[in-house]
Structure formats: C-alpha cells, structure tokens
Design a protein around this motif. Structure first.
Motif, short mmCIF file in Angstrom:
data_model
loop_
_atom_site.label_atom_id
_atom_site.label_comp_id
_atom_site.label_asym_id
_atom_site.label_seq_id
_atom_site.Cartn_x
_atom_site.Cartn_y
_atom_site.Cartn_z
N LYS A 90 92.71 62.69 24.80
CA LYS A 90 93.33 63.73 25.67
C LYS A 90 94.86 64.06 25.10
O LYS A 90 95.53 62.94 25.01
CB LYS A 90 93.58 62.82 27.30
CG LYS A 90 94.19 63.84 28.29
CD LYS A 90 93.58 65.17 28.64
CE LYS A 90 94.51 66.08 29.13
NZ LYS A 90 95.19 65.72 30.45
N VAL A 91 95.05 65.14 25.11
CA VAL A 91 96.44 65.77 24.90
C VAL A 91 97.35 66.09 26.10
O VAL A 91 96.91 67.15 26.67
CB VAL A 91 96.43 67.02 23.77
CG1 VAL A 91 97.89 67.61 23.51
CG2 VAL A 91 95.56 66.57 22.63
N ILE A 114 92.44 69.31 25.81
CA ILE A 114 93.97 69.49 25.56
C ILE A 114 94.54 70.32 26.71
O ILE A 114 93.92 71.46 27.29
CB ILE A 114 94.09 70.58 24.49
CG1 ILE A 114 93.85 70.07 23.09
CG2 ILE A 114 95.66 71.20 24.27
CD1 ILE A 114 93.55 70.68 21.78
N SER A 115 95.29 69.88 27.56
CA SER A 115 95.94 70.33 28.79
C SER A 115 96.76 71.68 28.38
O SER A 115 97.53 71.32 27.43
CB SER A 115 96.58 69.36 29.84
OG SER A 115 95.59 68.79 30.65
N CYS A 139 88.53 71.23 23.70
CA CYS A 139 88.32 71.86 25.06
C CYS A 139 89.91 72.16 25.40
O CYS A 139 90.59 71.46 25.19
CB CYS A 139 87.49 71.56 26.01
SG CYS A 139 88.00 70.13 26.81
N PHE A 140 90.13 73.35 26.35
CA PHE A 140 91.33 73.57 26.98
C PHE A 140 91.24 73.31 28.32
O PHE A 140 90.00 73.83 29.06
CB PHE A 140 91.80 74.81 26.83
CG PHE A 140 92.31 75.37 25.40
CD1 PHE A 140 92.84 74.34 24.40
CD2 PHE A 140 92.31 76.52 24.98
CE1 PHE A 140 93.54 74.58 23.13
CE2 PHE A 140 93.12 77.01 23.76
CZ PHE A 140 93.53 76.01 22.76
N GLY A 172 88.22 73.88 31.04
CA GLY A 172 88.14 72.98 32.09
C GLY A 172 89.31 73.10 33.18
O GLY A 172 90.10 74.28 32.85
N TYR A 173 89.40 72.27 33.92
CA TYR A 173 90.61 72.35 34.82
C TYR A 173 91.30 70.83 35.02
O TYR A 173 90.64 69.81 35.07
CB TYR A 173 90.28 72.69 35.87
CG TYR A 173 91.34 72.72 37.39
CD1 TYR A 173 92.19 73.59 37.12
CD2 TYR A 173 91.06 72.01 38.23
CE1 TYR A 173 93.19 73.60 38.24
CE2 TYR A 173 92.01 71.79 39.34
CZ TYR A 173 93.18 72.60 39.20
OH TYR A 173 94.23 72.81 40.13
N SER A 174 92.61 70.80 34.80
CA SER A 174 93.22 69.42 35.18
C SER A 174 94.22 69.99 36.36
O SER A 174 94.95 70.71 36.40
CB SER A 174 94.22 69.15 34.05
OG SER A 174 95.04 67.91 34.41
N GLY A 175 94.09 68.98 37.63
CA GLY A 175 94.61 69.56 38.73
C GLY A 175 95.35 68.33 39.38
O GLY A 175 95.07 67.24 39.31
N HIS A 176 96.57 68.92 39.79
CA HIS A 176 97.58 68.06 40.77
C HIS A 176 97.71 68.23 41.89
O HIS A 176 98.61 67.91 42.57
CB HIS A 176 98.93 67.82 39.72
CG HIS A 176 98.57 67.62 38.20
ND1 HIS A 176 99.22 68.54 37.44
CD2 HIS A 176 98.40 66.65 37.69
CE1 HIS A 176 98.95 68.05 36.21
NE2 HIS A 176 98.08 67.01 36.29
#
Length: 318
Positions: A90-91, A114-115, A139-140, A172-176
């Motif tokens: 994971k970046v 990669i976020s 993937c981003f 994809g999606y990285s959520g906070h």
C-alpha cells in the motif's frame, strides 16, 4: 474481528522513523491531547510496532485466513515489508508524489495500491507513467486526506475521472469519513478496492479513531458492499425470469375499444390497451396492427389475439 466482519485484508502502517522523518521533525515538541510523548519522535516510537510484532501479526493473519499487509511509510519500511512477503504494497497518500520511492517500490514486483490524497490529476498521470512500465499490477484509490472527512470534500466523481483517464487499471476508494453510505456509493460507482480505518473504540486517544469504523459498522459495510456488488448485475436490459409473474398478472395487451366486424381494417381509434384475459398482442405492437385486416368479429373490450388476424406475420425482435 476483521475476518468476522467479512474483510479480505488487514492493513497496518509501517514506518522506520529515522527514514520517514528528519531529526528536527522527530524532536518537535508534541503537546496535542493525542500525544503519547513530549516530542513527535517519542510519540511515534510509542505507537510503532517492532519487526517481531509485525512477524507475529502476519503469522496470526495466515492462521485465521486473512491477507495481511501495511503501508510502507518510507523506503526502508518497504524493504522490511518485502522481506515479510506481503501480498501487496500500500502506498499512502503522503508518498504518492515521492517518485524515487515509487520506482523502488514498483521494482519489487508486488501489486501496489496507491492512494491519491493531497494529489492533483497531473501528479496522478505522472505516477501512472512511472509505475506502469515497471509494474503493471497496481491500482489508484480516490482519497481525501482529512480526518474525519466531510461529505462535501469526498469528490466521488474523481472515481469516474480516474476510470476514464486510466481505463486499464482498477480504481478504488480510501475513505476517512464517518459512517458507511459514502463507501457503499463508491462501490456503486465501480470502486474495486475499498479501504477504511478500523478501531475497537472511536473514543480512544488518537486523531484517527473518530474517522474509523467500529466492528459493527465494518460488518454492516461489508454486507452492504456485497449486496451492491450483486445488484450491479448486467448492462443488458431484458424481461427477466423473476419478472414473469408480474408480467403475467399485470402486463397489458391490445384490446378492442369498440366492436370490430369481420373483414374490417384496423385503425388506431378501434384499439386500446388494458390488462387483458387472455393475453394478446403486447402494447408495443399496437401501431403494427393498424392497417391489418381481421378475419372474425371481435366484441368490444375483447383481447386482440393472433387467431383473429388475417395473415398476421409476427415481427421478430432483434
């Protein structure tokens, strides 16, 4: 907990502090209510797991049948994770514009997630151009680096922009954010990876906890995502087997609006559409029937069927 909730992978964050921060950053006084030390360095050293603890976590993940990895927060952390044999790197957003780091990580040959928090589209194009020739398996994730993240700053439409700009890689999606609705919406927009922070208690000391999901929320999120994945279905629009009962009961047919004598040529004002018994021509055939001759008397309100039409040729739908 993660496995019970249905998650596929547990991801931590690994830092080699002297490689991630310079000396002055580590010596900076840290007086926040979230602090675990007088300086930022003391704070981070208190929180950082050792190499042996990471090996133990990896072993435990294997025992319970879940993937285990971490964001390598500096080049030396990546070296350790490579040695640990993680399934992918994971970046974190903070290293996405760190081009030497990206090159070295890509050369390890493991898949990369990669976020893209804090980055621009121009930077993401550069990231793509650096990583793709070295390692095509990446993937981003659309991401906004705020904790907790407000809905107006999520910008889910960036997922669509990434899908258009980078059609050959998963997005994809990285959520906070708080709650699960936005992450579920990301999946409906085509996100293939979802990353969320998880905590056992949102009230614990530390700025990330309030932007995390508790186990019951994670379980709800996974269940909702699996439902949405099923619901995405097929792009082909057609009458489905599950609709047949409704169609039989409520599907309409062409019906005689008035009494029609044998030999009459049908005009539109002779016809109407109703739920008919028996079933006859479907409503979309009404204009095709105009100009055709009937071979028997048809009573008012009677269904128009193939049997009453002279030389009717059924049109085949393509």
């Amino acid at each position: 907990v993660l496995q019970d909730c249905g998650a596929d992978c547990a991801k931590f964050q690994k830092s080699e502090l002297e490689y991630k921060f310079n000396k002055k950053a580590l010596e900076r006084p840290y007086t926040s209510k979230h602090s675990w030390g007088k300086t930022y360095g003391e704070h981070k050293r208190h929180l950082e797991f050792s190499h042996d603890q990471y090996r133990e976590l990896k072993k435990y993940a294997e025992e319970i049948g879940i993937f285990f990895t971490a964001s390598g927060m500096d080049e030396m952390a990546v070296e350790f994770l490579h040695e640990l044999d993680v399934p992918f790197f994971k970046v974190g957003s903070g290293d996405t514009n760190n081009f030497p780091y990206l090159e070295k990580t890509a050369k390890k040959g493991r898949p990369m997630v990669i976020s893209s928090g804090m980055q621009s589209m121009n930077t993401m194009h550069q990231v793509y151009q650096i990583v793709k020739p070295i390692n095509p398996n990446f993937c981003f994730l659309q991401c906004t680096s705020a904790y907790p993240l407000q809905p107006e700053d999520v910008n889910l439409r960036v997922i669509s922009a990434y899908q258009s700009a980078f059609p050959d890689i998963p997005i994809g999606y990285s959520g906070h954010e708080t709650g699960i609705a936005i992450s579920v919406a990301a999946v409906a927009m085509g996100a293939k990876v979802v990353e969320r922070h998880v905590t056992l208690d949102k009230t614990w000391k530390g700025s990330d906890h309030q932007a995390s999901l508790e186990p019951n929320e994670l379980a709800e999120l996974v269940k909702a995502i699996r439902t949405v994945e099923k619901a995405m279905g097929s792009p082909i629009k057609q009458l489905l087997p599950c609709e047949m009962a409704c169609n039989e009961k409520l599907g309409k047919s062409v019906v005689a609006k008035v009494a029609i004598p044998e030999g009459a040529v049908l005009t539109l004002d002779m016809l109407t559409v109703k739920v008919g018994e028996p079933k006859g021509f479907p409503p979309e055939s009404i204009f095709d029937l105009v100009g055709q001759k009937v071979k028997t008397n048809i009573e008012e309100d009677e269904t128009i069927t193939e049997q009453v039409m002279e030389n009717h040729v059924k049109k085949v739908k393509c």
